[in-house]
Design an enzyme around this catalytic site. Structure first.
Site, PDB file in Angstrom:
ATOM      1  CD  GLU A  15     -75.519  92.404  11.767  1.00 11.49           C
ATOM      2  OE1 GLU A  15     -75.464  92.540  10.509  1.00 11.49           O
ATOM      3  OE2 GLU A  15     -75.984  93.263  12.531  1.00 11.49           O
TER       4      GLU A  15
ATOM      5  CG  ASP B 105     -56.488 106.631  10.681  1.00 11.17           C
ATOM      6  OD1 ASP B 105     -55.281 106.343  10.756  1.00 11.17           O
ATOM      7  OD2 ASP B 105     -56.907 107.803  10.575  1.00 11.17           O
TER       8      ASP B 105
END
Length: 565
Positions: A279, A228
């Site tokens: 990751e 956002d």
């Protein structure tokens, strides 16, 4: 199920941990369906949608043919701004259920081949967030206040705000606090409501906290984040005065050099986040809500080491005009691949007037202002409906990824005549009713033509009033009905997938006149008629059409024509 089995289920990547060859990641061609949780489906009957409600309707979304869902905020919140004021980023608000309900929904979506993207609100928190409460109790200059944008005021006694910035929701962007001794004190910045204080992203403590938040949801198995106000976070050095263009959109999408939007330093944040996502296995993705003046500027958010997608708001804001559409499509297809990312396409979301209404407006309507019974340029419903169907038919043929907003597959228009006493958007209150705000696109969905709340729940309760015409637009009234908007969307999504249009390329076609948008993608010819005169129908097999066609394409109609087999 044991706790160990639950942990294994929610942490498992979707669909597998095997690396995807570069250039074929799921998000490059996905059709992503936005769910506004409080208005999607309500299992509890309290009038507000919830996570079990979403789970109960996943079969309908699978049948529609989407690839992923994006959930607007469901985290713990006082709901001053319908969840975009978060008080705890790592918990579910009781309005929507529990973390267990979220895990069940996630597992059910993955079982149906649907990925899940969650909303992240990093520009600001709720004023009920533990950090902000600590800041209010602490002294000026403290570590607690340094996590937010606290500043001394101007004037002899600090009685004036630090600068002249205005809130997106109207009124000043600064609120003065009362210190522990009862005296007027510092001011804090809130680009949105006063209940939404802005974080200070120059503070490493803030960055560490959001690293923790990202990992919390990634560990549960989410497939990505919609960020956002991704063009916010960083503010210009010195917080200089700025007066926005009153005719521009409230989120800054039409203006350059706004000191609180699009600052270069924000890219450091997303480079850091990209490393965290990498990751994890399974092509986790970041999508930016970034309101910027041009596609070239928007593309800066999706460079190879930053986000994976950015909403193409210049496309959303384009009028139903062939020349304008060709220009923004052409520009988007040049700008986004130039930074290693596909373009995205979007026509509606929870912050804008639904395109079944917006495309028929005859007066300016800046983003965020909304539309109500006294607004100028009232739409003609049948014109808006035809243009919306045609615009979607055009959009879903474009290469790249597409976003759909819940209910647009039913042809839902903006609800214009919501009574003032029923409105809930902070914009309505902060502008004393001068702007209607965004309630009109957030009205709960109709699932069935008969029954309480049109199937939104079993109780009949609804946090915003549903109009009478919702009955004829309900999902069960359109399912299996030839020519319905629901069946048009299902056809478009099925053909888009079968013909790999998302992974295709665009070749412009001439000879259809100045009012037509015409191109080829693979073996499909697409023509959209934005003018008032008919356009010649291409030869071949009509596989999808937004409206009836003969040997010509009528006004406000778009078609897909496949080469003869």
């Amino acid at each position: 199920m044991t706790s160990a089995e639950t942990a294994e289920r929610i942490a498992a990547p979707f669909p597998s941990a095997e690396p995807t060859p570069a250039g074929s990641e799921w998000w490059r061609t996905a059709v992503i369906y936005q769910i506004y949780p409080r208005s999607f489906a309500d299992a509890s009957g309290d009038g507000i949608g919830d996570l079990p409600g979403i789970t109960s309707r996943l079969d309908d979304l699978q049948s529609l043919g989407i690839d992923a869902i994006w959930l607007s905020p469901f985290q713990r919140s006082p709901q001053k701004d319908a969840g975009y004021d978060v008080s705890d980023y790592c918990d579910v608000d009781p309005l929507f259920g529990t973390l267990g309900d979220f895990d069940d929904m996630l597992a059910a979506a993955h079982a149906r081949g649907i990925r899940v993207i969650v909303d992240l609100v990093p520009n600001h928190s709720s004023d009920q967030h533990e950090w902000f409460q600590e800041a209010l109790a602490a002294a000026p200059g403290s570590a607690e206040r340094a996590r937010y944008m606290f500043r001394d005021g101007k004037g002899e006694r600090g009685e004036l705000p630090p600068n002249n910035w205005e809130s997106v929701f109207g009124g000043p962007a600064w609120t003065r606090v009362v210190e522990a001794d009862g005296a007027p004190g510092q001011w804090y910045l809130h680009l949105f409501d006063s209940s939404q204080p802005d974080f200070d992203w120059s503070n490493e403590v803030v960055r560490d906290e959001f690293r923790r938040v990202l990992r919390f949801w990634l560990d549960r198995g989410v497939d990505g984040f919609r960020v956002d106000v991704a063009h916010g976070l960083m503010k210009a050095e010195g917080l200089p005065d700025y007066i926005p263009d009153p005719e521009a959109g409230s989120m800054g999408g039409e203006e350059e050099n706004v000191p609180y939007w699009g600052q270069d330093a924000v890219h450091e944040v997303y480079r850091d986040w990209r490393k965290i996502l990498e990751e994890y296995p399974g092509d986790r993705a970041l999508a930016a809500e970034a309101w910027l003046p041009t596609a070239e500027r928007t593309a800066e958010w999706v460079r190879p080491d930053e986000m994976h997608q950015a909403f193409n708001f210049p496309y959303l804001q384009t009028e139903w005009d062939a020349a304008d559409l060709r220009a923004v499509i052409d520009l988007s297809l040049r700008a986004f691949p130039g930074v290693g990312a596909p373009s995205t396409w979007v026509l509606s979301n929870h912050d804008v007037v639904r395109h079944a209404t917006r495309l028929a407006l005859t007066a300016e309507n800046p983003q965020g202002h909304g539309i109500g019974p006294d607004s100028p340029g009232q739409p003609i419903p049948e014109v808006g409906r035809a243009r919306a169907r045609a615009a979607t038919t055009l959009m879903l043929a474009l290469p790249g990824s597409a976003y759909l907003y819940q209910g647009e597959e039913l042809g839902l228009p903006e609800v214009i005549d919501i009574p003032g006493e029923a409105r809930q958007d902070p914009t309505w209150f902060r502008t004393n009713g001068e702007r209607y705000g965004r309630d009109g696109c957030r009205v709960p969905l109709p699932w069935s033509a008969e029954g309480p709340a049109y199937g939104f729940n079993d109780s009949g309760a609804s946090w915003l009033p549903q109009p009478a015409e919702w009955a004829e637009l309900a999902r069960d009234a359109q399912r299996g009905v030839a020519g319905s908007t629901l069946e048009l969307y299902r056809t478009l999504l099925a053909e888009r997938r079968a013909r790999s249009l998302g992974a295709g390329s665009l070749e412009w076609l001439e000879g259809y006149g100045v009012d037509a948008v015409a191109f080829r993608n693979g073996n499909v010819t697409v023509v959209a008629n934005t003018g008032s005169r008919p356009v010649a129908l291409p030869s071949g097999i009509v596989i999808a059409s937004s409206g009836p066609v003969t040997d010509v394409i009528p006004a406000d109609t778009a078609v897909w024509v496949a080469d003869p087999r």
